[in-house]
Motif scaffolding. Sequence first.
Motif, PDB file in Angstrom:
ATOM      1  N   ASN A 238     -85.814-104.107  98.577  1.00 51.20           N
ATOM      2  CA  ASN A 238     -85.190-103.807  99.870  1.00 51.20           C
ATOM      3  C   ASN A 238     -85.427-104.925 100.896  1.00 51.20           C
ATOM      4  O   ASN A 238     -84.553-105.208 101.728  1.00 51.20           O
ATOM      5  N   ARG A 239     -86.597-105.529 100.805  1.00 48.47           N
ATOM      6  CA  ARG A 239     -86.864-106.676 101.676  1.00 48.47           C
ATOM      7  C   ARG A 239     -85.858-107.798 101.386  1.00 48.47           C
ATOM      8  O   ARG A 239     -85.339-108.454 102.299  1.00 48.47           O
ATOM      9  N   GLY A 240     -85.575-108.004 100.104  1.00 47.46           N
ATOM     10  CA  GLY A 240     -84.567-108.990  99.711  1.00 47.46           C
ATOM     11  C   GLY A 240     -83.204-108.663 100.289  1.00 47.46           C
ATOM     12  O   GLY A 240     -82.458-109.558 100.718  1.00 47.46           O
ATOM     13  N   ASN A 241     -82.860-107.368 100.323  1.00 48.73           N
ATOM     14  CA  ASN A 241     -81.563-106.969 100.879  1.00 48.73           C
ATOM     15  C   ASN A 241     -81.440-107.339 102.352  1.00 48.73           C
ATOM     16  O   ASN A 241     -80.380-107.775 102.811  1.00 48.73           O
ATOM     17  N   VAL A 242     -82.527-107.155 103.100  1.00 50.39           N
ATOM     18  CA  VAL A 242     -82.506-107.512 104.523  1.00 50.39           C
ATOM     19  C   VAL A 242     -82.327-109.024 104.684  1.00 50.39           C
ATOM     20  O   VAL A 242     -81.512-109.491 105.489  1.00 50.39           O
ATOM     21  N   LEU A 243     -83.085-109.788 103.903  1.00 50.63           N
ATOM     22  CA  LEU A 243     -82.977-111.245 103.971  1.00 50.63           C
ATOM     23  C   LEU A 243     -81.577-111.716 103.563  1.00 50.63           C
ATOM     24  O   LEU A 243     -81.046-112.677 104.119  1.00 50.63           O
ATOM     25  N   LYS A 244     -80.992-111.004 102.611  1.00 50.22           N
ATOM     26  CA  LYS A 244     -79.628-111.329 102.184  1.00 50.22           C
ATOM     27  C   LYS A 244     -78.652-111.116 103.336  1.00 50.22           C
ATOM     28  O   LYS A 244     -77.760-111.957 103.573  1.00 50.22           O
ATOM     29  N   GLU A 245     -78.812-110.004 104.068  1.00 52.40           N
ATOM     30  CA  GLU A 245     -77.946-109.735 105.225  1.00 52.40           C
ATOM     31  C   GLU A 245     -78.116-110.811 106.297  1.00 52.40           C
ATOM     32  O   GLU A 245     -77.156-111.151 106.996  1.00 52.40           O
ATOM     33  N   LEU A 246     -79.314-111.370 106.386  1.00 52.57           N
ATOM     34  CA  LEU A 246     -79.586-112.435 107.360  1.00 52.57           C
ATOM     35  C   LEU A 246     -79.165-113.810 106.843  1.00 52.57           C
ATOM     36  O   LEU A 246     -79.371-114.813 107.517  1.00 52.57           O
TER      37      LEU A 246
ATOM     38  N   THR B  58     -86.523-115.070  96.339  1.00 53.79           N
ATOM     39  CA  THR B  58     -87.963-114.957  96.050  1.00 53.79           C
ATOM     40  C   THR B  58     -88.393-113.496  96.025  1.00 53.79           C
ATOM     41  O   THR B  58     -89.171-113.075  95.156  1.00 53.79           O
ATOM     42  N   SER B  59     -87.861-112.725  96.964  1.00 52.76           N
ATOM     43  CA  SER B  59     -88.235-111.314  97.038  1.00 52.76           C
ATOM     44  C   SER B  59     -87.722-110.541  95.820  1.00 52.76           C
ATOM     45  O   SER B  59     -88.433-109.723  95.231  1.00 52.76           O
ATOM     46  N   TYR B  60     -86.477-110.802  95.431  1.00 52.99           N
ATOM     47  CA  TYR B  60     -85.917-110.115  94.251  1.00 52.99           C
ATOM     48  C   TYR B  60     -86.679-110.501  92.985  1.00 52.99           C
ATOM     49  O   TYR B  60     -86.939-109.654  92.118  1.00 52.99           O
ATOM     50  N   GLU B  61     -87.038-111.763  92.874  1.00 48.51           N
ATOM     51  CA  GLU B  61     -87.735-112.204  91.668  1.00 48.51           C
ATOM     52  C   GLU B  61     -89.138-111.603  91.602  1.00 48.51           C
ATOM     53  O   GLU B  61     -89.649-111.324  90.510  1.00 48.51           O
ATOM     54  N   HIS B  62     -89.735-111.354  92.769  1.00 44.71           N
ATOM     55  CA  HIS B  62     -91.030-110.673  92.771  1.00 44.71           C
ATOM     56  C   HIS B  62     -90.850-109.232  92.284  1.00 44.71           C
ATOM     57  O   HIS B  62     -91.668-108.712  91.506  1.00 44.71           O
TER      58      HIS B  62
ATOM     59  N   ALA C  76     -82.396-104.856  91.135  1.00 41.87           N
ATOM     60  CA  ALA C  76     -82.960-106.138  91.575  1.00 41.87           C
ATOM     61  C   ALA C  76     -82.243-107.295  90.888  1.00 41.87           C
ATOM     62  O   ALA C  76     -81.976-108.335  91.505  1.00 41.87           O
ATOM     63  N   TYR C  77     -81.929-107.118  89.597  1.00 41.78           N
ATOM     64  CA  TYR C  77     -81.149-108.148  88.900  1.00 41.78           C
ATOM     65  C   TYR C  77     -79.764-108.301  89.545  1.00 41.78           C
ATOM     66  O   TYR C  77     -79.263-109.413  89.716  1.00 41.78           O
ATOM     67  N   TYR C  78     -79.147-107.168  89.886  1.00 45.09           N
ATOM     68  CA  TYR C  78     -77.837-107.211  90.529  1.00 45.09           C
ATOM     69  C   TYR C  78     -77.913-107.966  91.859  1.00 45.09           C
ATOM     70  O   TYR C  78     -77.113-108.874  92.121  1.00 45.09           O
ATOM     71  N   ASN C  79     -78.858-107.610  92.685  1.00 45.78           N
ATOM     72  CA  ASN C  79     -78.995-108.267  93.989  1.00 45.78           C
ATOM     73  C   ASN C  79     -79.340-109.747  93.841  1.00 45.78           C
ATOM     74  O   ASN C  79     -78.869-110.590  94.608  1.00 45.78           O
ATOM     75  N   ARG C  80     -80.162-110.031  92.841  1.00 47.65           N
ATOM     76  CA  ARG C  80     -80.487-111.434  92.553  1.00 47.65           C
ATOM     77  C   ARG C  80     -79.212-112.198  92.205  1.00 47.65           C
ATOM     78  O   ARG C  80     -79.020-113.339  92.637  1.00 47.65           O
ATOM     79  N   GLY C  81     -78.314-111.576  91.450  1.00 41.06           N
ATOM     80  CA  GLY C  81     -77.035-112.213  91.116  1.00 41.06           C
ATOM     81  C   GLY C  81     -76.212-112.520  92.348  1.00 41.06           C
ATOM     82  O   GLY C  81     -75.574-113.573  92.442  1.00 41.06           O
ATOM     83  N   VAL C  82     -76.238-111.599  93.312  1.00 42.08           N
ATOM     84  CA  VAL C  82     -75.468-111.799  94.548  1.00 42.08           C
ATOM     85  C   VAL C  82     -75.936-113.050  95.286  1.00 42.08           C
ATOM     86  O   VAL C  82     -75.129-113.890  95.708  1.00 42.08           O
ATOM     87  N   VAL C  83     -77.255-113.205  95.441  1.00 40.41           N
ATOM     88  CA  VAL C  83     -77.743-114.358  96.209  1.00 40.41           C
ATOM     89  C   VAL C  83     -77.630-115.652  95.404  1.00 40.41           C
ATOM     90  O   VAL C  83     -77.405-116.721  95.979  1.00 40.41           O
TER      91      VAL C  83
END
Length: 545
Positions: free
Chosen positions: A32-40, A48-52, A63-70
């Motif tokens: 979820n922290r990664g999602n916020v950073l993605k929005e920013l 880094t957050s998704y990979e953690h 998390a893999y899906y969100n990692r793909g987005v970034v």
Amino acid sequence: MLHEKYGKHDEALSDYDKAIALKSNYTNAYNNRGNVLKELKKYQEALTSYEHAISLNPRHAEAYYNRGVVLKELNRYHDAVDSYTNAFSLKNDYVDAYNNCGNVFITLKRFEEALACFQKAIAINPNYSFAYNGQGNVLMELKKFDEALISYEKAIALNSLSPFPHNGMSNVLQELKRFDDAIVGYEKAMALVPDSAGPYVNRGLAMLGKGNFDEALQNYDRAIELNPDMADPHWNKALLKILKGEYEEGWQLYEYRRYKQDLKGSYPIYEQPLWLGQESITDKILYIYPEQGLGDFIQFCRYVPLVEKLGAKVVLKVPNALYTMIKTMGLNARIVRNDEKVEEFDLHCPIMSLPLAFKTTVETIPNKIPYFFSDPFKRDYWQRKFAYASNSLKVGLVWSGSKDHKKDHDRSLRLKQLAPILDLPVTFYSLQKEVREQDKIALSKLDHIQQYHEELNDFSDTAAMVDCLDLVISVDTSVAHLAGAMGKNVWILISYLPDYRWMLDREDTPWYPTARLFRQANVGDWDSAILKVRKALEELLISKT
């Protein structure tokens, strides 16, 4: 979560950081922290957050899906594919992952794999409109226009409030030259997203297709107002300006090509500065490298001698197919093949930025022709081969370019369309390196067209053959540029809306003084252009008698 939901990003980040401090293996907090950073748009930090999160739970599909987005946002397309693949491997019905993976495959031009992803998403959820839209995008790239229209229609039926299928359908209609219908669709997209620049860009292209240049320019300017950082309207405006001969502004805007989504992968990021003519390059090592097509390289390599006159030590990277031809230019440059690595240089410049660097206008185009020369030994070979036709007018033919070219359907012909000239008392020679299946049958019935494609290994072979001909007749492809650069008589068949370099309403071109342009009178009207070629050939035959 509430802070994130209501767009309070700083507070949300603080909440997730506190949660992680309390529980260092809190997988969802990292995700979820990664999602916020993605929005920013802090994509590297989000990654880094998704990979953690993934390191804590290697089976976390989201998390893999969100990692793909970034990763896609970071232009790491192959890594994005791997991440999306992990996501739907862990969660078989993950339609968003299939859909996004399909979109990345489109970027990579791996269209069959993209199509498979969208079809899988549709099989899982037949009411998933985004997958129908993506499928339409792939089918358009594959030039399956009727199927693409059906897919977009399905997407619109499922979600008429989405601007994307309206826009996509209009893109297909534009390819089919149904410009008025395309404009209607773009205006529907505008009504849905009035502040979006994309539909204005596309409506501008449709206006351009109709020959309404002022309206096209107005649409590009409106798109730039809405999104000044968007490369496409600047790029399209550049092409229109150059087409109209307004070179000063046109070449400046042409630099936006380096930021276009579909082109920027061709422009590496170097530590050394980009040179655009703004500083002295005396005793500096300038690295010039290729971009876009072979014809483009042939056209713009004429600037390299001018660069050398400025005192630069040039390292010139060359497409492999043109390596031997560039050697005939008599350059002092260090010439390297396209697959060789270049590391030591002071400044760099993509070859199509050289007109800007030299502040080129229509009047100052460097057109010292020829600057390409044929190999004497290869030329002698073809002269002996053509000795039987010494009293005949010898004409080379090129009727189609690369089928992978985005505008191939606008610039290439079927061989049978040249029938009006093929009955003239001329010896014709095919300069086609590749003959399409649809033309092989026609060619087999035309014994008077001499074929030597198996002997044309690279451009030096083609150049030697061209040097032994009286005339080359070609569509807008690299052989036309080759003949022009050699100072040979070349007649070029040009579409109604020509490529920017050929300008408007003229039969000549300042780029190639020995070229003559035969333009379509209307969209898709090759017949009238070919009849003009016939008449010109008849006049040439009379002058030879």
